[in-house]
Design a protein around this motif. Structure first.
Motif, PDB file in Angstrom:
ATOM      1  N   PRO A  91     -10.423  -3.581 -17.188  1.00 51.46           N
ATOM      2  CA  PRO A  91      -9.570  -4.416 -16.328  1.00 51.46           C
ATOM      3  C   PRO A  91      -8.115  -3.967 -16.276  1.00 51.46           C
ATOM      4  O   PRO A  91      -7.487  -3.989 -15.216  1.00 51.46           O
ATOM      5  CB  PRO A  91      -9.706  -5.805 -16.965  1.00 51.46           C
ATOM      6  N   GLU A  92      -7.561  -3.552 -17.424  1.00 50.93           N
ATOM      7  CA  GLU A  92      -6.169  -3.112 -17.415  1.00 50.93           C
ATOM      8  C   GLU A  92      -6.009  -1.835 -16.605  1.00 50.93           C
ATOM      9  O   GLU A  92      -5.008  -1.664 -15.894  1.00 50.93           O
ATOM     10  CB  GLU A  92      -5.664  -2.893 -18.841  1.00 50.93           C
ATOM     11  N   GLU A  93      -6.973  -0.939 -16.678  1.00 46.67           N
ATOM     12  CA  GLU A  93      -6.900   0.283 -15.885  1.00 46.67           C
ATOM     13  C   GLU A  93      -6.981  -0.041 -14.399  1.00 46.67           C
ATOM     14  O   GLU A  93      -6.308   0.584 -13.579  1.00 46.67           O
ATOM     15  CB  GLU A  93      -8.017   1.240 -16.281  1.00 46.67           C
ATOM     16  N   LEU A  94      -7.791  -1.032 -14.038  1.00 46.60           N
ATOM     17  CA  LEU A  94      -7.858  -1.458 -12.643  1.00 46.60           C
ATOM     18  C   LEU A  94      -6.503  -1.982 -12.187  1.00 46.60           C
ATOM     19  O   LEU A  94      -6.073  -1.708 -11.057  1.00 46.60           O
ATOM     20  CB  LEU A  94      -8.932  -2.535 -12.477  1.00 46.60           C
ATOM     21  N   LEU A  95      -5.818  -2.715 -13.056  1.00 49.03           N
ATOM     22  CA  LEU A  95      -4.468  -3.185 -12.736  1.00 49.03           C
ATOM     23  C   LEU A  95      -3.521  -2.011 -12.522  1.00 49.03           C
ATOM     24  O   LEU A  95      -2.714  -2.012 -11.580  1.00 49.03           O
ATOM     25  CB  LEU A  95      -3.955  -4.079 -13.866  1.00 49.03           C
ATOM     26  N   GLU A  96      -3.602  -0.980 -13.374  1.00 48.91           N
ATOM     27  CA  GLU A  96      -2.727   0.182 -13.222  1.00 48.91           C
ATOM     28  C   GLU A  96      -3.007   0.906 -11.901  1.00 48.91           C
ATOM     29  O   GLU A  96      -2.086   1.375 -11.233  1.00 48.91           O
ATOM     30  CB  GLU A  96      -2.911   1.136 -14.402  1.00 48.91           C
ATOM     31  N   VAL A  97      -4.285   0.995 -11.535  1.00 52.02           N
ATOM     32  CA  VAL A  97      -4.636   1.627 -10.261  1.00 52.02           C
ATOM     33  C   VAL A  97      -4.052   0.834  -9.102  1.00 52.02           C
ATOM     34  O   VAL A  97      -3.450   1.395  -8.172  1.00 52.02           O
ATOM     35  CB  VAL A  97      -6.166   1.759 -10.126  1.00 52.02           C
ATOM     36  N   LEU A  98      -4.220  -0.493  -9.132  1.00 54.94           N
ATOM     37  CA  LEU A  98      -3.671  -1.319  -8.059  1.00 54.94           C
ATOM     38  C   LEU A  98      -2.155  -1.163  -7.985  1.00 54.94           C
ATOM     39  O   LEU A  98      -1.584  -1.068  -6.889  1.00 54.94           O
ATOM     40  CB  LEU A  98      -4.030  -2.787  -8.284  1.00 54.94           C
ATOM     41  N   THR A  99      -1.494  -1.133  -9.131  1.00 51.74           N
ATOM     42  CA  THR A  99      -0.044  -0.968  -9.157  1.00 51.74           C
ATOM     43  C   THR A  99       0.374   0.325  -8.469  1.00 51.74           C
ATOM     44  O   THR A  99       1.295   0.343  -7.632  1.00 51.74           O
ATOM     45  CB  THR A  99       0.462  -0.981 -10.608  1.00 51.74           C
ATOM     46  N   LEU A 100      -0.302   1.431  -8.791  1.00 51.69           N
ATOM     47  CA  LEU A 100       0.016   2.715  -8.164  1.00 51.69           C
ATOM     48  C   LEU A 100      -0.220   2.678  -6.657  1.00 51.69           C
ATOM     49  O   LEU A 100       0.583   3.217  -5.875  1.00 51.69           O
ATOM     50  CB  LEU A 100      -0.821   3.820  -8.804  1.00 51.69           C
ATOM     51  N   LEU A 101      -1.304   2.038  -6.236  1.00 56.97           N
ATOM     52  CA  LEU A 101      -1.606   1.979  -4.799  1.00 56.97           C
ATOM     53  C   LEU A 101      -0.580   1.146  -4.046  1.00 56.97           C
ATOM     54  O   LEU A 101      -0.175   1.507  -2.932  1.00 56.97           O
ATOM     55  CB  LEU A 101      -3.015   1.418  -4.586  1.00 56.97           C
ATOM     56  N   THR A 102      -0.137   0.036  -4.639  1.00 58.87           N
ATOM     57  CA  THR A 102       0.878  -0.773  -3.954  1.00 58.87           C
ATOM     58  C   THR A 102       2.216  -0.043  -3.914  1.00 58.87           C
ATOM     59  O   THR A 102       2.949  -0.148  -2.925  1.00 58.87           O
ATOM     60  CB  THR A 102       1.045  -2.140  -4.635  1.00 58.87           C
ATOM     61  N   TRP A 103       2.537   0.701  -4.976  1.00 59.36           N
ATOM     62  CA  TRP A 103       3.771   1.503  -4.944  1.00 59.36           C
ATOM     63  C   TRP A 103       3.704   2.542  -3.829  1.00 59.36           C
ATOM     64  O   TRP A 103       4.665   2.742  -3.088  1.00 59.36           O
ATOM     65  CB  TRP A 103       3.976   2.205  -6.283  1.00 59.36           C
ATOM     66  N   SER A 104       2.563   3.218  -3.713  1.00 55.69           N
ATOM     67  CA  SER A 104       2.412   4.234  -2.668  1.00 55.69           C
ATOM     68  C   SER A 104       2.513   3.619  -1.285  1.00 55.69           C
ATOM     69  O   SER A 104       3.213   4.144  -0.398  1.00 55.69           O
ATOM     70  CB  SER A 104       1.062   4.952  -2.830  1.00 55.69           C
ATOM     71  N   ALA A 105       1.814   2.507  -1.087  1.00 53.65           N
ATOM     72  CA  ALA A 105       1.823   1.853   0.224  1.00 53.65           C
ATOM     73  C   ALA A 105       3.232   1.390   0.587  1.00 53.65           C
ATOM     74  O   ALA A 105       3.685   1.544   1.733  1.00 53.65           O
ATOM     75  CB  ALA A 105       0.854   0.681   0.234  1.00 53.65           C
ATOM     76  N   SER A 106       3.963   0.832  -0.383  1.00 50.66           N
ATOM     77  CA  SER A 106       5.330   0.372  -0.113  1.00 50.66           C
ATOM     78  C   SER A 106       6.250   1.542   0.213  1.00 50.66           C
ATOM     79  O   SER A 106       7.083   1.456   1.129  1.00 50.66           O
ATOM     80  CB  SER A 106       5.869  -0.397  -1.318  1.00 50.66           C
ATOM     81  N   ALA A 107       6.111   2.648  -0.537  1.00 50.10           N
ATOM     82  CA  ALA A 107       6.941   3.819  -0.273  1.00 50.10           C
ATOM     83  C   ALA A 107       6.668   4.365   1.124  1.00 50.10           C
ATOM     84  O   ALA A 107       7.599   4.760   1.846  1.00 50.10           O
ATOM     85  CB  ALA A 107       6.690   4.896  -1.324  1.00 50.10           C
ATOM     86  N   MET A 108       5.401   4.401   1.518  1.00 50.06           N
ATOM     87  CA  MET A 108       5.054   4.873   2.868  1.00 50.06           C
ATOM     88  C   MET A 108       5.665   3.969   3.927  1.00 50.06           C
ATOM     89  O   MET A 108       6.251   4.444   4.918  1.00 50.06           O
ATOM     90  CB  MET A 108       3.535   4.912   3.031  1.00 50.06           C
ATOM     91  N   SER A 109       5.526   2.669   3.749  1.00 45.04           N
ATOM     92  CA  SER A 109       6.042   1.729   4.750  1.00 45.04           C
ATOM     93  C   SER A 109       7.556   1.826   4.864  1.00 45.04           C
ATOM     94  O   SER A 109       8.116   1.824   5.972  1.00 45.04           O
ATOM     95  CB  SER A 109       5.632   0.298   4.371  1.00 45.04           C
ATOM     96  N   GLU A 110       8.245   1.913   3.731  1.00 39.87           N
ATOM     97  CA  GLU A 110       9.711   1.980   3.752  1.00 39.87           C
ATOM     98  C   GLU A 110      10.211   3.260   4.414  1.00 39.87           C
ATOM     99  O   GLU A 110      11.308   3.278   4.984  1.00 39.87           O
ATOM    100  CB  GLU A 110      10.251   1.884   2.318  1.00 39.87           C
ATOM    101  N   ALA A 111       9.392   4.329   4.324  1.00 37.53           N
ATOM    102  CA  ALA A 111       9.784   5.595   4.942  1.00 37.53           C
ATOM    103  C   ALA A 111       9.183   5.762   6.347  1.00 37.53           C
ATOM    104  O   ALA A 111       9.217   6.858   6.909  1.00 37.53           O
ATOM    105  CB  ALA A 111       9.346   6.761   4.054  1.00 37.53           C
TER     106      ALA A 111
END
Length: 575
Positions: free
Chosen positions: A225-245
């Motif tokens: 479960p914690e690894e799933l949280l880390e994966v989700l965190t990375l994906l939301t960071w990527s998605a936010s960076a893409m949207s902001e740029a």
């Protein structure tokens, strides 16, 4: 097998050297096109410890006031990996003092001078991706008041790492390591002047990883479960960076985020923490809330099954059960023999837990914590339900669920599980029946060991002969959170459990067994040593083709339906 593995490692080392050589020829980045907001969360207390010279990484403490991190001998490869991943930058940024900034800058430029041209253990795809993310997140902290030469060295080091990742991300292990590598590559392409060509390939690769590694229900192969949280965190960071740029977010990435969010909500206890299974902990403080908020996925009905875990809830009580086989394939390297084990939380207080992950507590705990006895479930003496290869790095035999069903009845939510973990060794199928009352005030269980077929009965008869008719010894364990006070009654027939909230629970059992309270350990990341705790243990012997033990865990009658729980948890241990 050994020859192939050796050849593969040799090829990887050669490919890494070639990628590093090519990266050295890359022009330095011209600065930041856009810089994502610093989203990685650190701990203020850990930042204070680092400034004081108390370096706690991967469960190892180095007391080195005034010493550059890279001059501290690494006691374990995991210590070196955490150091080179630069996760400690989050903690120094959380502290935010002048001393913290100086420490962050000194250690970063010392890394550039010593390892920036491709030397050292930090040049792996996952660690390089992790490091790029932190450098980009905390660039303002790092570059503040630095001269032009230092800034150029910083951008040169970033460019080299990005060039290395562009060539070597494919060699990252499946799952979290690959998501770290690709998120770092996305960050580099979006953020750095001159690296724009990386964005398209990195985005496409990240989308492909989402489709390959995240299943239809939002789970991952490790079932951590914690690894799933880390994966989700990375994906939301990527998605936010893409949207902001102003870059389009791939549908596969958005879909993966949408699938993971409800799965994580199902794996969250009533106290807001993650269930701790298969090498995972409760997660970095605040990260689960931040990650779920960043998804933009509204909370709906919580699934009853997520990533092989069953969730039962009633009133203020949650029960999360490992209702599947341990992970297989590469993911088996961190899998636990926890089939049918559960954790129970009442309101803000954890009551029944598993020991947790031993990864941060040295090789002995790393192995021992994976055994069935370190989980709240029935275990045969000397045999885990799933067993390790002699090397201890993977599961040789994995228990398979033979029967499972979940229903809702008049008394509450019912879960029945049976598995074949001891069928080969003892001829016995283990089953567990759990019922959580609708108001959450009572959990009842029935544990059974049954020889179901003629072949199984012959095998069990062999066990009886071998043991001189003493039978197969087993125990049923309920590991308790360290904050729970447990006491046997005078006749040793029940256990009273007092939570720090003031709640009182009582454990009772039926059947032929001996009840005791024994020492246990609670393994928690970020602490130097395991926390002492206790466990309720029922010991018995299987002497017939079917053995049953019943038990109940219920709130005392004078415990209010709801308690105003205002007392905070213990502060984190100071090393």
């Amino acid at each position: 097998m050994g020859g192939k593995g050796s050849t593969s490692k040799h090829f990887d080392r050669l490919a890494d050297r070639l990628a590093v050589m090519a990266a050295r020829r890359v022009r330095p980045a011209g600065g930041f096109v856009s810089q994502p907001e610093p989203r990685s969360i650190g701990l203020y207390t850990r930042g204070k410890q680092l400034v004081a010279g108390n370096i706690l990484l991967a469960g190892y403490l180095a007391e080195a006031p005034g010493t550059i991190l890279w001059d501290v001998p690494a006691p374990d490869p995991a210590f070196a990996a955490e150091a080179h991943g630069f996760g400690w930058l989050d903690d120094l940024a959380a502290l935010g003092t002048k001393e913290a900034q100086t420490r962050a800058q000194d250690w970063t430029w010392a890394w550039i001078a010593r390892f920036g041209e491709g030397r050292g253990p930090g040049w792996t795809p996952d660690l390089t991706g992790r490091r790029i993310i932190r450098w980009v997140h905390h660039a303002t902290l790092l570059l503040n008041a630095r001269d032009r030469a230092d800034s150029e060295a910083f951008y040169q080091a970033l460019a080299r790492q990005a060039a290395y990742l562009a060539r070597r991300w494919q060699s990252a292990g499946e799952g979290l390591q690959r998501f770290e590598a690709l998120t770092g590559l996305v960050y580099a392409g979006i953020s750095l002047i001159g690296m724009e060509a990386l964005v398209g390939p990195a985005t496409n690769a990240l989308a492909a990883a989402c489709e390959a590694d995240i299943d239809a229900e939002g789970g991952i192969p490790t079932r951590n479960p914690e690894e799933l949280l880390e994966v989700l965190t990375l994906l939301t960071w990527s998605a936010s960076a893409m949207s902001e740029a102003s870059h389009a977010v791939p549908p596969a990435l958005s879909s993966a985020i949408t699938r993971i969010a409800p799965a994580l909500r199902a794996l969250r206890h009533a106290d807001g923490e993650l269930a701790r299974f298969h090498g995972g902990g409760k997660g970095v403080e605040g990260r689960l809330d931040h990650a779920l908020a960043a998804t933009g996925v509204r909370a709906g009905p919580v699934p009853s099954i997520a990533m092989g875990f069953a969730r039962l809830s009633g009133g203020r009580t949650t029960l999360i059960v490992d209702a599947s086989s341990p992970p297989g394939g590469r993911a088996a390297a961190t899998g636990h023999a926890s089939t049918a084990a559960f954790e129970l939380t009442s309101g803000r207080r954890a009551l029944v837990v598993n020991c947790g992950s031993g990864l941060a507590f040295g090789p002995m705990w790393r192995l021992a914590a994976r055994a069935t006895e370190c989980h709240s479930v029935l275990s045969m003496d000397g045999f885990s339900s799933s067993r390790l290869y002699p090397s201890g790095d993977a599961l040789k035999h994995r228990a398979a669920i033979t029967t499972s069903r979940m229903t809702v009845g008049h008394e509450g939510a019912d879960l029945y599980l049976a598995h074949d973990g001891w069928l080969r060794t003892h001829g016995l199928t283990a089953s567990r029946s759990l019922t959580l009352a609708h108001d959450g005030r009572r959990l009842s269980g029935v544990e059974a060991l049954t020889a179901l077929t003629s072949e199984a009965r012959r095998r069990f008869e062999d066990v009886m002969t071998t043991t001189a008719m003493e039978g197969a010894r087993f125990s049923i364990r309920f590991h308790l959170h360290p904050d729970v006070d447990a006491a046997l009654d005078m006749a040793a027939t029940a256990v009273s459990l007092v939570l720090r909230s003031g709640e009182i629970w009582v454990f009772r059992f039926t059947g032929q067994a001996e009840l005791s309270i024994e020492p246990s350990a609670y393994l928690e990341k970020g602490r130097l040593n395991p926390r002492p705790s206790t466990q309720i243990v029922l010991r018995a012997q299987a002497r017939s083709f079917e053995t049953r033990i019943g038990w109940t865990l219920a709130k005392a009658k004078d415990t209010p339906l709801a308690i105003r729980d205002l007392e905070g948890a213990d502060p984190e241990d100071e090393p």
